[in-house]
Design a protein around this motif. Structure first.
Motif, PDB file in Angstrom:
ATOM      1  N   GLY A 190       0.823  -1.198   0.000  1.00 36.56           N
ATOM      2  CA  GLY A 190       0.000   0.000   0.000  1.00 36.56           C
ATOM      3  C   GLY A 190       0.857   1.248   0.000  1.00 36.56           C
ATOM      4  N   GLY A 191       0.363   2.304  -0.641  1.00 30.71           N
ATOM      5  CA  GLY A 191       1.128   3.544  -0.706  1.00 30.71           C
ATOM      6  C   GLY A 191       0.449   4.556  -1.599  1.00 30.71           C
ATOM      7  N   PHE A 192       1.250   5.469  -2.145  1.00 31.64           N
ATOM      8  CA  PHE A 192       0.716   6.502  -3.030  1.00 31.64           C
ATOM      9  C   PHE A 192       1.693   6.755  -4.167  1.00 31.64           C
ATOM     10  CE2 PHE A 192      -2.195   7.515   0.366  1.00 31.64           C
ATOM     11  CZ  PHE A 192      -3.306   7.998  -0.306  1.00 31.64           C
ATOM     12  N   GLY A 193       1.142   7.180  -5.284  1.00 29.60           N
ATOM     13  CA  GLY A 193       1.942   7.607  -6.411  1.00 29.60           C
ATOM     14  C   GLY A 193       1.415   8.924  -6.940  1.00 29.60           C
ATOM     15  N   ARG A 194       2.157   9.510  -7.852  1.00 26.57           N
ATOM     16  CA  ARG A 194       1.747  10.734  -8.526  1.00 26.57           C
ATOM     17  C   ARG A 194       1.901  10.511 -10.013  1.00 26.57           C
ATOM     18  NH1 ARG A 194      -1.302  15.238  -7.234  1.00 26.57           N
ATOM     19  NH2 ARG A 194      -0.824  16.906  -8.707  1.00 26.57           N
ATOM     20  N   ALA A 195       0.830  10.699 -10.753  1.00 28.81           N
ATOM     21  CA  ALA A 195       0.836  10.522 -12.200  1.00 28.81           C
ATOM     22  C   ALA A 195       0.773  11.884 -12.877  1.00 28.81           C
ATOM     23  CB  ALA A 195      -0.345   9.660 -12.649  1.00 28.81           C
ATOM     24  N   LYS A 196       1.603  12.081 -13.875  1.00 30.45           N
ATOM     25  CA  LYS A 196       1.610  13.324 -14.645  1.00 30.45           C
ATOM     26  C   LYS A 196       1.580  12.982 -16.120  1.00 30.45           C
ATOM     27  CE  LYS A 196       4.265  17.565 -15.462  1.00 30.45           C
ATOM     28  NZ  LYS A 196       3.055  18.414 -15.393  1.00 30.45           N
ATOM     29  N   VAL A 197       0.616  13.538 -16.842  1.00 29.51           N
ATOM     30  CA  VAL A 197       0.445  13.267 -18.265  1.00 29.51           C
ATOM     31  C   VAL A 197       0.562  14.576 -19.028  1.00 29.51           C
ATOM     32  CG1 VAL A 197      -1.131  12.429 -20.039  1.00 29.51           C
ATOM     33  CG2 VAL A 197      -1.008  11.268 -17.832  1.00 29.51           C
ATOM     34  N   GLY A 198       1.408  14.592 -20.037  1.00 29.03           N
ATOM     35  CA  GLY A 198       1.592  15.814 -20.811  1.00 29.03           C
ATOM     36  C   GLY A 198       2.230  16.912 -19.973  1.00 29.03           C
ATOM     37  N   ASN A 199       1.872  18.156 -20.269  1.00 22.68           N
ATOM     38  CA  ASN A 199       2.467  19.306 -19.594  1.00 22.68           C
ATOM     39  C   ASN A 199       1.657  19.816 -18.413  1.00 22.68           C
ATOM     40  OD1 ASN A 199       4.650  19.441 -21.425  1.00 22.68           O
ATOM     41  ND2 ASN A 199       3.373  20.536 -22.904  1.00 22.68           N
ATOM     42  N   SER A 200       0.422  19.308 -18.239  1.00 28.11           N
ATOM     43  CA  SER A 200      -0.428  19.931 -17.223  1.00 28.11           C
ATOM     44  C   SER A 200      -1.142  18.953 -16.300  1.00 28.11           C
ATOM     45  CB  SER A 200      -1.472  20.838 -17.896  1.00 28.11           C
ATOM     46  OG  SER A 200      -2.251  20.096 -18.828  1.00 28.11           O
ATOM     47  N   ALA A 201      -1.727  17.893 -16.833  1.00 26.67           N
ATOM     48  CA  ALA A 201      -2.581  17.019 -16.026  1.00 26.67           C
ATOM     49  C   ALA A 201      -1.751  16.177 -15.058  1.00 26.67           C
ATOM     50  CB  ALA A 201      -3.404  16.109 -16.931  1.00 26.67           C
ATOM     51  N   SER A 202      -2.115  16.210 -13.769  1.00 22.83           N
ATOM     52  CA  SER A 202      -1.459  15.362 -12.783  1.00 22.83           C
ATOM     53  C   SER A 202      -2.439  15.082 -11.657  1.00 22.83           C
ATOM     54  CB  SER A 202      -0.180  16.016 -12.235  1.00 22.83           C
ATOM     55  OG  SER A 202      -0.490  17.218 -11.569  1.00 22.83           O
ATOM     56  N   TRP A 203      -2.238  13.944 -10.964  1.00 25.65           N
ATOM     57  CA  TRP A 203      -3.136  13.589  -9.871  1.00 25.65           C
ATOM     58  C   TRP A 203      -2.495  12.530  -8.982  1.00 25.65           C
ATOM     59  CZ3 TRP A 203      -3.217  11.438 -14.599  1.00 25.65           C
ATOM     60  CH2 TRP A 203      -3.511  10.083 -14.734  1.00 25.65           C
ATOM     61  N   ASN A 204      -2.985  12.490  -7.724  1.00 26.38           N
ATOM     62  CA  ASN A 204      -2.513  11.488  -6.772  1.00 26.38           C
ATOM     63  C   ASN A 204      -3.166  10.145  -7.049  1.00 26.38           C
ATOM     64  OD1 ASN A 204      -0.827  13.222  -5.255  1.00 26.38           O
ATOM     65  ND2 ASN A 204      -2.586  13.999  -4.127  1.00 26.38           N
ATOM     66  N   VAL A 205      -2.420   9.073  -6.828  1.00 27.23           N
ATOM     67  CA  VAL A 205      -2.894   7.719  -7.114  1.00 27.23           C
ATOM     68  C   VAL A 205      -2.766   6.851  -5.868  1.00 27.23           C
ATOM     69  CG1 VAL A 205      -2.672   5.704  -8.592  1.00 27.23           C
ATOM     70  CG2 VAL A 205      -2.111   7.978  -9.491  1.00 27.23           C
ATOM     71  N   PRO A 206      -3.857   6.479  -5.222  1.00 26.82           N
ATOM     72  CA  PRO A 206      -3.770   5.507  -4.106  1.00 26.82           C
ATOM     73  C   PRO A 206      -3.361   4.136  -4.637  1.00 26.82           C
ATOM     74  CG  PRO A 206      -5.865   6.705  -4.116  1.00 26.82           C
ATOM     75  CD  PRO A 206      -5.224   6.950  -5.437  1.00 26.82           C
ATOM     76  N   ILE A 207      -2.474   3.459  -3.922  1.00 26.88           N
ATOM     77  CA  ILE A 207      -1.961   2.158  -4.364  1.00 26.88           C
ATOM     78  C   ILE A 207      -2.276   1.109  -3.309  1.00 26.88           C
ATOM     79  CG2 ILE A 207       0.081   0.834  -5.007  1.00 26.88           C
ATOM     80  CD1 ILE A 207       1.391   3.476  -5.796  1.00 26.88           C
ATOM     81  N   VAL A 208      -2.919   0.027  -3.720  1.00 26.55           N
ATOM     82  CA  VAL A 208      -3.159  -1.118  -2.862  1.00 26.55           C
ATOM     83  C   VAL A 208      -2.913  -2.388  -3.676  1.00 26.55           C
ATOM     84  CG1 VAL A 208      -4.830   0.012  -1.346  1.00 26.55           C
ATOM     85  CG2 VAL A 208      -5.635  -1.136  -3.410  1.00 26.55           C
ATOM     86  N   GLY A 209      -2.501  -3.447  -3.007  1.00 27.62           N
ATOM     87  CA  GLY A 209      -2.290  -4.683  -3.727  1.00 27.62           C
ATOM     88  C   GLY A 209      -2.225  -5.872  -2.797  1.00 27.62           C
ATOM     89  N   VAL A 210      -2.641  -7.024  -3.302  1.00 30.32           N
ATOM     90  CA  VAL A 210      -2.525  -8.277  -2.569  1.00 30.32           C
ATOM     91  C   VAL A 210      -2.272  -9.378  -3.585  1.00 30.32           C
ATOM     92  CG1 VAL A 210      -5.050  -8.573  -2.587  1.00 30.32           C
ATOM     93  CG2 VAL A 210      -3.641  -9.896  -0.990  1.00 30.32           C
TER      94      VAL A 210
END
Length: 214
Positions: A190-210
């Protein structure tokens, strides 16, 4: 993500569920014809299934030496009308440095994915290809148990609605791996990431996995 040295002569199959960003969402979700529910909303809706989703994940680890392992895997989207086998594929290698109790394992993988132009897919249609690097810092307090911190960074080229853009995805997870009942390994992350697409769009990404493995 490699926590600990692993088996030197035994292949391992793992399967489970993990989350991640829909990287084509900022492109597909800004088209003039999309509905309000399909628009890209960034950090205002980090758990929106238009820009974040879960996938079935199956992986095979192939030991070459005690330290060098190869990894291959496939993923199937959960939010399409039906999961599509081979929706995403990846292959890479990891190298373990350290002892059985404490170590570091850098890894590198190439990956690609597509929804094959299915217009009803979440966050799409879109395709991507790119590379990801991770470095797992792990500690084994007792045999069969490993915990670790795993930072990562990934770069991709995206294609959607006839346009192409680059993306950067980075972050980190805390992970634990242990033996549970009939599974040789049960892996939680579990954790967090940050995604950035192109020159402007970005957002936080919650991460979970099993994932479970044998």
């Amino acid at each position: 993500m490699r926590l600990g040295p692993g088996a030197a002569e035994q292949r391992m199959i793992q399967a489970g569920i993990r989350s991640g960003p829909r990287l084509s969402a900022p492109i597909a979700g800004t088209q003039g014809v999309v509905s309000v529910d399909e628009r890209f909303r960034g950090d205002d809706a980090s758990f929106s299934t238009q820009q974040w989703g879960l996938a079935f994940d199956a992986a095979m680890t192939w030991p070459l030496t005690e330290r060098l392992h190869l990894h291959t895997g496939i993923q199937g989207e959960m939010f399409l009308p039906l999961p599509v086998p081979g929706y995403g594929v990846y292959a890479g290698a990891s190298y373990y440095l350290g002892s059985e109790q404490l170590g570091v394992a850098p890894s590198f993988a190439l990956r690609g994915a597509s929804d094959f132009g299915i217009t009803s897919s979440k966050g799409g249609p879109g395709s991507m290809a790119g590379a990801e690097a991770t470095c797992a810092f792990s500690f084994s307090p007792e045999p069969g148990v490993s915990v670790g911190l795993v930072p990562f960074v990934a770069v991709h080229t995206l294609a959607s609605h006839g346009t192409s853009q680059g993306s950067l995805y980075y972050g980190g997870v805390v992970a634990a791996r242990f033996t549970w009942r009939w599974l040789d390994t049960l892996e939680l992350s579990g954790g967090f990431g940050r995604a950035k697409v192109g020159n402007s769009a970005s957002w936080n990404v919650p991460i979970v996995g099993v994932r479970g493995g044998r």
